[in-house]
Design a protein around this motif. Structure first.
Motif, PDB file in Angstrom:
ATOM      1  N   ALA A  11      -5.273 -15.920  15.154  1.00  0.00           N
ATOM      2  CA  ALA A  11      -6.280 -14.859  15.076  1.00  0.00           C
ATOM      3  C   ALA A  11      -6.073 -13.841  16.191  1.00  0.00           C
ATOM      4  O   ALA A  11      -6.158 -12.623  15.978  1.00  0.00           O
ATOM      5  N   ARG A  12      -5.795 -14.339  17.386  1.00  0.00           N
ATOM      6  CA  ARG A  12      -5.554 -13.445  18.523  1.00  0.00           C
ATOM      7  C   ARG A  12      -4.315 -12.585  18.280  1.00  0.00           C
ATOM      8  O   ARG A  12      -4.321 -11.369  18.536  1.00  0.00           O
ATOM      9  N   GLU A  13      -3.255 -13.207  17.759  1.00  0.00           N
ATOM     10  CA  GLU A  13      -2.004 -12.483  17.533  1.00  0.00           C
ATOM     11  C   GLU A  13      -2.171 -11.414  16.459  1.00  0.00           C
ATOM     12  O   GLU A  13      -1.682 -10.286  16.604  1.00  0.00           O
ATOM     13  N   ILE A  14      -2.863 -11.757  15.380  1.00  0.00           N
ATOM     14  CA  ILE A  14      -3.089 -10.779  14.309  1.00  0.00           C
ATOM     15  C   ILE A  14      -3.913  -9.606  14.825  1.00  0.00           C
ATOM     16  O   ILE A  14      -3.630  -8.441  14.523  1.00  0.00           O
ATOM     17  N   SER A  15      -4.936  -9.909  15.620  1.00  0.00           N
ATOM     18  CA  SER A  15      -5.770  -8.843  16.180  1.00  0.00           C
ATOM     19  C   SER A  15      -4.957  -7.932  17.090  1.00  0.00           C
ATOM     20  O   SER A  15      -5.115  -6.705  17.072  1.00  0.00           O
ATOM     21  N   GLU A  16      -4.074  -8.526  17.900  1.00  0.00           N
ATOM     22  CA  GLU A  16      -3.278  -7.727  18.824  1.00  0.00           C
ATOM     23  C   GLU A  16      -2.241  -6.873  18.105  1.00  0.00           C
ATOM     24  O   GLU A  16      -2.004  -5.719  18.483  1.00  0.00           O
ATOM     25  N   VAL A  17      -1.620  -7.424  17.069  1.00  0.00           N
ATOM     26  CA  VAL A  17      -0.522  -6.728  16.397  1.00  0.00           C
ATOM     27  C   VAL A  17      -1.010  -5.753  15.331  1.00  0.00           C
ATOM     28  O   VAL A  17      -0.432  -4.663  15.167  1.00  0.00           O
ATOM     29  N   PHE A  18      -2.075  -6.124  14.620  1.00  0.00           N
ATOM     30  CA  PHE A  18      -2.530  -5.303  13.494  1.00  0.00           C
ATOM     31  C   PHE A  18      -3.906  -4.672  13.694  1.00  0.00           C
ATOM     32  O   PHE A  18      -4.313  -3.825  12.897  1.00  0.00           O
ATOM     33  N   GLY A  19      -4.624  -5.077  14.728  1.00  0.00           N
ATOM     34  CA  GLY A  19      -5.989  -4.591  14.910  1.00  0.00           C
ATOM     35  C   GLY A  19      -6.083  -3.083  15.047  1.00  0.00           C
ATOM     36  O   GLY A  19      -5.298  -2.455  15.770  1.00  0.00           O
ATOM     37  N   ASP A  20      -7.048  -2.497  14.303  1.00  0.00           N
ATOM     38  CA  ASP A  20      -7.294  -1.049  14.306  1.00  0.00           C
ATOM     39  C   ASP A  20      -6.090  -0.260  13.811  1.00  0.00           C
ATOM     40  O   ASP A  20      -5.924   0.923  14.152  1.00  0.00           O
ATOM     41  N   ARG A  21      -5.272  -0.890  12.988  1.00  0.00           N
ATOM     42  CA  ARG A  21      -4.104  -0.225  12.396  1.00  0.00           C
ATOM     43  C   ARG A  21      -4.152  -0.396  10.887  1.00  0.00           C
ATOM     44  O   ARG A  21      -4.576  -1.419  10.363  1.00  0.00           O
ATOM     45  N   GLN A  22      -3.649   0.593  10.182  1.00  0.00           N
ATOM     46  CA  GLN A  22      -3.535   0.482   8.732  1.00  0.00           C
ATOM     47  C   GLN A  22      -2.358  -0.416   8.374  1.00  0.00           C
ATOM     48  O   GLN A  22      -1.343  -0.445   9.078  1.00  0.00           O
ATOM     49  N   VAL A  23      -2.511  -1.146   7.277  1.00  0.00           N
ATOM     50  CA  VAL A  23      -1.443  -2.041   6.830  1.00  0.00           C
ATOM     51  C   VAL A  23      -1.232  -1.911   5.325  1.00  0.00           C
ATOM     52  O   VAL A  23      -2.155  -1.588   4.576  1.00  0.00           O
ATOM     53  N   ARG A  24      -0.018  -2.152   4.921  1.00  0.00           N
ATOM     54  CA  ARG A  24       0.291  -2.338   3.509  1.00  0.00           C
ATOM     55  C   ARG A  24       0.153  -3.824   3.227  1.00  0.00           C
ATOM     56  O   ARG A  24       0.624  -4.661   4.008  1.00  0.00           O
ATOM     57  N   VAL A  25      -0.506  -4.129   2.150  1.00  0.00           N
ATOM     58  CA  VAL A  25      -0.778  -5.532   1.814  1.00  0.00           C
ATOM     59  C   VAL A  25      -0.158  -5.832   0.454  1.00  0.00           C
ATOM     60  O   VAL A  25      -0.404  -5.111  -0.520  1.00  0.00           O
ATOM     61  N   GLY A  26       0.637  -6.875   0.400  1.00  0.00           N
ATOM     62  CA  GLY A  26       1.266  -7.261  -0.852  1.00  0.00           C
ATOM     63  C   GLY A  26       1.305  -8.762  -1.021  1.00  0.00           C
ATOM     64  O   GLY A  26       0.984  -9.521  -0.098  1.00  0.00           O
ATOM     65  N   SER A  27       1.706  -9.177  -2.207  1.00  0.00           N
ATOM     66  CA  SER A  27       1.836 -10.601  -2.510  1.00  0.00           C
ATOM     67  C   SER A  27       3.141 -10.804  -3.266  1.00  0.00           C
ATOM     68  O   SER A  27       3.148 -10.847  -4.502  1.00  0.00           O
ATOM     69  N   PRO A  28       4.270 -10.894  -2.557  1.00  0.00           N
ATOM     70  CA  PRO A  28       5.567 -11.051  -3.226  1.00  0.00           C
ATOM     71  C   PRO A  28       5.595 -12.208  -4.217  1.00  0.00           C
ATOM     72  O   PRO A  28       6.228 -12.118  -5.267  1.00  0.00           O
ATOM     73  N   GLN A  29       4.913 -13.264  -3.912  1.00  0.00           N
ATOM     74  CA  GLN A  29       4.825 -14.410  -4.819  1.00  0.00           C
ATOM     75  C   GLN A  29       4.013 -14.087  -6.063  1.00  0.00           C
ATOM     76  O   GLN A  29       4.229 -14.624  -7.131  1.00  0.00           O
ATOM     77  N   GLY A  30       3.009 -13.219  -5.901  1.00  0.00           N
ATOM     78  CA  GLY A  30       2.198 -12.790  -7.031  1.00  0.00           C
ATOM     79  C   GLY A  30       0.837 -13.430  -7.143  1.00  0.00           C
ATOM     80  O   GLY A  30      -0.058 -12.902  -7.814  1.00  0.00           O
ATOM     81  N   ARG A  31       0.594 -14.551  -6.460  1.00  0.00           N
ATOM     82  CA  ARG A  31      -0.672 -15.273  -6.637  1.00  0.00           C
ATOM     83  C   ARG A  31      -1.852 -14.550  -6.007  1.00  0.00           C
ATOM     84  O   ARG A  31      -3.007 -14.823  -6.359  1.00  0.00           O
ATOM     85  N   PHE A  32      -1.592 -13.644  -5.068  1.00  0.00           N
ATOM     86  CA  PHE A  32      -2.665 -12.905  -4.398  1.00  0.00           C
ATOM     87  C   PHE A  32      -2.606 -11.416  -4.744  1.00  0.00           C
ATOM     88  O   PHE A  32      -3.250 -10.589  -4.111  1.00  0.00           O
ATOM     89  N   ALA A  33      -1.869 -11.074  -5.778  1.00  0.00           N
ATOM     90  CA  ALA A  33      -1.562  -9.668  -6.066  1.00  0.00           C
ATOM     91  C   ALA A  33      -2.803  -8.819  -6.329  1.00  0.00           C
ATOM     92  O   ALA A  33      -2.924  -7.701  -5.796  1.00  0.00           O
ATOM     93  N   ASP A  34      -3.730  -9.288  -7.146  1.00  0.00           N
ATOM     94  CA  ASP A  34      -4.911  -8.487  -7.481  1.00  0.00           C
ATOM     95  C   ASP A  34      -5.745  -8.208  -6.235  1.00  0.00           C
ATOM     96  O   ASP A  34      -6.205  -7.073  -6.023  1.00  0.00           O
ATOM     97  N   SER A  35      -5.963  -9.225  -5.422  1.00  0.00           N
ATOM     98  CA  SER A  35      -6.748  -9.035  -4.203  1.00  0.00           C
ATOM     99  C   SER A  35      -6.003  -8.161  -3.197  1.00  0.00           C
ATOM    100  O   SER A  35      -6.612  -7.330  -2.507  1.00  0.00           O
ATOM    101  N   ALA A  36      -4.697  -8.335  -3.111  1.00  0.00           N
ATOM    102  CA  ALA A  36      -3.901  -7.522  -2.194  1.00  0.00           C
ATOM    103  C   ALA A  36      -4.024  -6.048  -2.527  1.00  0.00           C
ATOM    104  O   ALA A  36      -4.117  -5.194  -1.631  1.00  0.00           O
ATOM    105  N   ALA A  37      -4.060  -5.728  -3.812  1.00  0.00           N
ATOM    106  CA  ALA A  37      -4.165  -4.326  -4.232  1.00  0.00           C
ATOM    107  C   ALA A  37      -5.490  -3.706  -3.797  1.00  0.00           C
ATOM    108  O   ALA A  37      -5.564  -2.496  -3.538  1.00  0.00           O
ATOM    109  N   ARG A  38      -6.525  -4.537  -3.656  1.00  0.00           N
ATOM    110  CA  ARG A  38      -7.852  -4.030  -3.275  1.00  0.00           C
ATOM    111  C   ARG A  38      -7.946  -3.683  -1.798  1.00  0.00           C
ATOM    112  O   ARG A  38      -8.836  -2.931  -1.395  1.00  0.00           O
ATOM    113  N   ILE A  39      -7.058  -4.232  -0.983  1.00  0.00           N
ATOM    114  CA  ILE A  39      -7.107  -3.949   0.453  1.00  0.00           C
ATOM    115  C   ILE A  39      -5.841  -3.253   0.954  1.00  0.00           C
ATOM    116  O   ILE A  39      -5.720  -2.957   2.143  1.00  0.00           O
TER     117      ILE A  39
END
Length: 280
Positions: A11-39
């Motif tokens: 949690a600390r690492e994610i906050s430090e690396v991605f916090g307050d930054r825009q990200v592209r979100v994907g699901s290469p495997q496909g199981r999280f694809a619909d939710s990934a598209a929403r964020i």
């Protein structure tokens, strides 16, 4: 299974690396694809952990809930020259929009997009987390003090104490000379408070170093003149995965027994079977 300190480090690492930054979100495997598209394209507000549960905040009542389970891993890569193609079954991929950082989630038991209310419902089901400043050990004691279940079982019950896994369970019980099969209700309140205080120190050290080290200064390899532990788990421990090896304190062979599908480790001399005075 990763224990609570791993999730808090993550949690600390994610906050430090991605916090307050825009990200592209994907699901290469496909199981999280619909939710990934929403964020996809959203800003990461930060990440937080409760026990073995991780929540990444994307704002607007949207959290990604992750539980790594037995085999999950969430690898964060910062300051990269380029983001490589995904390898293997990547359920969730986060890529910082500057292209200098990414994270891949594989093998998790849970990866779900949830609301604040759903996150709160998960948190309400788990016990106090020794790594959280707002945790109340009295809530765990209320369960332990009424239960005839073994303390070794209760410590692994995430509804009693959040974040404790097999390593911290074995080591905590050894450090407090408590047999893992001792009924919870036979412990004294002072014993539980001492155990909780010890968990707070040990697990916070685990967050700091990324390694579970539980031996006291007088039992380190340097102090005892022994070889360091050779184990892919890392860290110096008293009994965890040391079956048949001599106890660092008394020399008796460490014992193992299965309880609830997981191995218990203890020293029969340092952690004697509990005998109730009322029964004698």
């Amino acid at each position: 299974m990763p224990e609570g300190h791993t999730l808090h480090r993550l949690a600390r690492e994610i906050s430090e690396v991605f916090g307050d930054r825009q990200v592209r979100v994907g699901s290469p495997q496909g199981r999280f694809a619909d939710s990934a598209a929403r964020i996809d394209g959203a800003e990461v507000r930060g990440a937080d952990a409760w026990g073995k549960h991780l929540f990444i905040d994307f704002g607007d009542d949207r959290f990604v809930h992750v539980h790594l389970g037995l085999y999950g891993g969430f690898a964060v890569h910062d300051l990269v020259e380029e983001v490589p193609p995904p390898v293997g079954e990547v359920r969730l991929r986060l890529v910082r929009t500057d292209g200098k950082a990414y994270a891949d989630l594989r093998g998790a038991t849970t990866c779900a997009l949830v609301t604040t209310a759903e996150r709160d419902a998960v948190v309400a089901r788990i016990g106090p987390d020794p790594l959280r400043a707002d945790a109340d050990p009295a809530l765990a004691w209320a369960r332990i003090s009424r239960s005839s279940a073994p303390i070794g079982t209760l410590l692994m019950d995430q509804s009693v104490v959040a974040g404790v896994g097999n390593v911290y369970r074995a080591e905590l019980l050894f450090r407090h000379r408590i047999h893992p099969l001792r009924p919870g209700r036979t412990l004294r309140a002072g014993q539980w408070q001492a155990m909780w205080d010890d968990l707070v120190v040990l697990m916070n050290e685990g967050v700091r170093t990324g390694v579970i080290d539980t031996v006291r200064p007088e039992h380190t390899p340097e102090a005892m003149g022994r070889a360091p532990r050779a184990d892919d788990h890392g860290g110096e421990v008293y009994v965890y995965r040391r079956t048949g090896q001599p106890c660092h304190v008394c020399g008796r062979a460490v014992r193992t027994e299965v309880l609830g599908g997981r191995n218990l480790f203890w020293c029969t001399r340092c952690q004697p079977v509990f005998r109730s005075r009322a029964a004698s």
